[in-house]
Write an enzyme that holds these catalytic residues in place. Sequence first.
Site, PDB file in Angstrom:
ATOM      1  CG  MET A 102      33.486  -8.575  22.873  1.00  0.00           C
ATOM      2  SD  MET A 102      35.227  -8.961  23.206  1.00  0.00           S
ATOM      3  CE  MET A 102      35.094  -9.697  24.840  1.00  0.00           C
ATOM      4  CG  HIS A 152      31.344  -5.536  17.651  1.00  0.00           C
ATOM      5  ND1 HIS A 152      31.948  -6.770  17.639  1.00  0.00           N
ATOM      6  CD2 HIS A 152      30.526  -5.520  18.729  1.00  0.00           C
ATOM      7  CE1 HIS A 152      31.502  -7.487  18.658  1.00  0.00           C
ATOM      8  NE2 HIS A 152      30.624  -6.750  19.332  1.00  0.00           N
ATOM      9  CG  HIS A 153      37.793  -7.178  18.369  1.00  0.00           C
ATOM     10  ND1 HIS A 153      38.385  -7.724  17.257  1.00  0.00           N
ATOM     11  CD2 HIS A 153      38.789  -7.051  19.272  1.00  0.00           C
ATOM     12  CE1 HIS A 153      39.674  -7.931  17.496  1.00  0.00           C
ATOM     13  NE2 HIS A 153      39.947  -7.517  18.709  1.00  0.00           N
ATOM     14  CB  ALA A 154      32.229  -8.919  15.161  1.00  0.00           C
TER      15      ALA A 154
END
Lengths: 468, 468
Positions: free
Chosen positions: B22, B139-141
């Site tokens: 992700m 990271h998409h977080a």
Amino acid sequence: MVAPLDPTSAAFLYAENRSMPMHVGGLQLFKKPEGAGRDYIREMYDEMRQVEDIAPLYLKRPHRSIRTAGQWVWVEDEQFDIEHHVRHSALPRPGRIRELLELTSRLHGTRLARERPLWESHIIEGLRDGRVAMYHKTHHAVVDGISAMRLLASVLSTDPDERNMPAMWAKQPERARPTGTVDRGEHSLSDLPVQALRTALGISAEAAGMPAALVKTLSKGLRNETSSLSLYAPRTIFNQKITGSRRFAAQDWPIDRLRAIGRATGATLNDVVLAMCSGAMRTYLLELDALPDTSLVAMVPVGLKAKQSQVASAEGGNAVGSVMVQLATDLPDPADRLARIHQSMVDGKRALSSMTPVQIMAMSALGQAPAILAPILRMQGIVRPPYNLIISNVPGPRTTHYWNGAQLLGTYPLSIPINGMALNITCTSYDGNMAFGLTGCRRTVPHLQRLLTHLDDEVKALERAVGV
Amino acid sequence: MVAPLDPTSAAFLYAENRSMPMHVGGLQLFKKPEGAGRDYIREMYDEMRQVEDIAPLYLKRPHRSIRTAGQWVWVEDEQFDIEHHVRHSALPRPGRIRELLELTSRLHGTRLARERPLWESHIIEGLRDGRVAMYHKTHHAVVDGISAMRLLASVLSTDPDERNMPAMWAKQPERARPTGTVDRGEHSLSDLPVQALRTALGISAEAAGMPAALVKTLSKGLRNETSSLSLYAPRTIFNQKITGSRRFAAQDWPIDRLRAIGRATGATLNDVVLAMCSGAMRTYLLELDALPDTSLVAMVPVGLKAKQSQVASAEGGNAVGSVMVQLATDLPDPADRLARIHQSMVDGKRALSSMTPVQIMAMSALGQAPAILAPILRMQGIVRPPYNLIISNVPGPRTTHYWNGAQLLGTYPLSIPINGMALNITCTSYDGNMAFGLTGCRRTVPHLQRLLTHLDDEVKALERAVGV
């Protein structure tokens, strides 16, 4: 095409997680053949990708589903994509060994994709001295480290003029066994079924198939202390939880130099290897202000000339035993350390030969597969492994080998750090040199590459100490 | 130092697995400044590693334990190791864009280590034309793709003579905002708290904090069908389960060429971008004998000049809506396809403007975060996404930018393929060019790079068809 994974192989899949990738590796250095052109490596890469018929070992991928009742089985990868497995990489300038080890560390720190056969091969260009590097990685569910090194060697030839040699992953029904390789019996390694290559536990298939029985055995063997078994290894920085990134360092030394040290003191070549590791680790830990007061303990697989196992030992036979060796890291003098290590090995082997087969099996299992056994031990109330690290020494080919005219200059093993065992040292001999491969967790073992300098210093210190 | 992850960020950690890393990425191409020496890239790398003070965004790592009640929180990495994050790579010869895309694909296919801050930057040498490449992954977080691209741009300058510019991850309390970058309000992006950058859902923080409420909303919004929402996208090879390996392809085209096509037909620049994608995918699927009879449907985020969101739209405003666009892949004529796409966009936007805020939010959420919403939709009985792929078009800087004198020549976004959505197309404009970044699952989307040729052919076909 469906074959169940034996329990040991499956255990390596179950034990694997992001911080403990369960693959072994090998780094090889080749000299380009005479007359190799500017595009030699690209051509070599193209050739290696153009293999049509892949050996069964390199086509199997693990699979589990409701239909397999959640159990791992080997199936053939019907969408086999050789470009995923065979890769072409390059080093940034200046292209020193330092850059090579950095790339190899990185490649060794990523996990193999389970949707595909569990291997990757990287052809690496850009070494400033014109050498060619190859890094190969294979999952421990497929082969153990020793078999992996042998697989790498099994496709080489002692004849520098031999050409049209296929890549390791090519199916070769008619392939003549190259001369000079370690004797593997009737078969070429890659023709063996996957299961036969799984020798991680170094014990009979029967025992490998009985994890439950093994637990009892282990527990018994360990509690029934012998002098070859110390449950009192000191805590060190190596015996911590690890992360997923890796650092790899490798170098080789002429065996003649090490043998001379051994001859002067009555020690074996393997004793000298252990003494090098001991001195290097002592200096390393001293620099970090992290040297324990008591000696580090190494688990060393040794040979007993028994036939139960396919795992090679330092003496060239099959290893069915492991000795816990006092590395004497508490002693400041190199010669004293070597003497203590020698004695510890002698004692350990003597104790081992008086152990029952069950105890030997327990020792061996413990040494060969700590990753999958550590949780079991913990359940038995044994909270840490009875040693600080594993030092394996595996003999390789003694003569010069070639791949399509490219001379193999050196070959270096990469192993598997695990939680509680952040550093692994594996040595292998080839063509008059002893190669050391150090694989560590990048975070837990800082500045791993310093150990190479310390190893080199230790050879010199030992030479001075014993007067050669 | 501990801050909880907002639920959306956490969802990206929970949704992640080995076949669905992700993270988003950006590939940048730079021209070396005048007088750059042979070791320019190595020196640049050394400089980038020698950053002492790291911006907070680049120091945070996710953490959860019993003490956090199993919830993800952001903590500072106390063993921050810049060499893990900033890496030097090289391309094998001949060092074409092909080799660069191959390396980038590989780098994009490995997961970020969660024990560390969730980013990596690779400086890549070896392009035969002497250009320097940089691949950055986050990271998409931490950030969504659009913010990631903006972060990359935010450290650049429009002044070719500016020097002593810090790396993106350097803490810069006194840093003057470079001129010519997209307006980000008061703050430099990397100074914002992690949470403020999390705009994945493109909706208000309130809604992002209420996954349960969102489910109901989504479900309602989707069932209450509008013309902008088709639940009848055909099945294609793109809408399958994916594996973990990636293929990335990228190229750019002069915006003037695309605008000329638009002007000749009354279509917008974005319509032309969609028409290029449509024609390219039609040819690609025809070659694979996999073109569905009915048109493919693309989810396209669009702007509504609303203030609720930080997500940029194709029109440069904030996107709070998404339109389901009929790509007209069933029509053989390029001009017909463009006309149908234009109409579909007009209809979609009109429908969108008549939707209730709740419906718009549902559409938007669906578009921006399919990875985390797909399982929720499935629970609601909606078994597949109502579109075949996402095509985003994000405006970037219009003028030439530099980093310490190195001219940014092109910048290409890498996104996240997910199960059921194996291909993602993200476009971004920069300095007169429209860059296409195509990220796909290597197995599900074979020969992804062919789409580049087809895109180029489609520009020519459109030019011929509309007579420019």
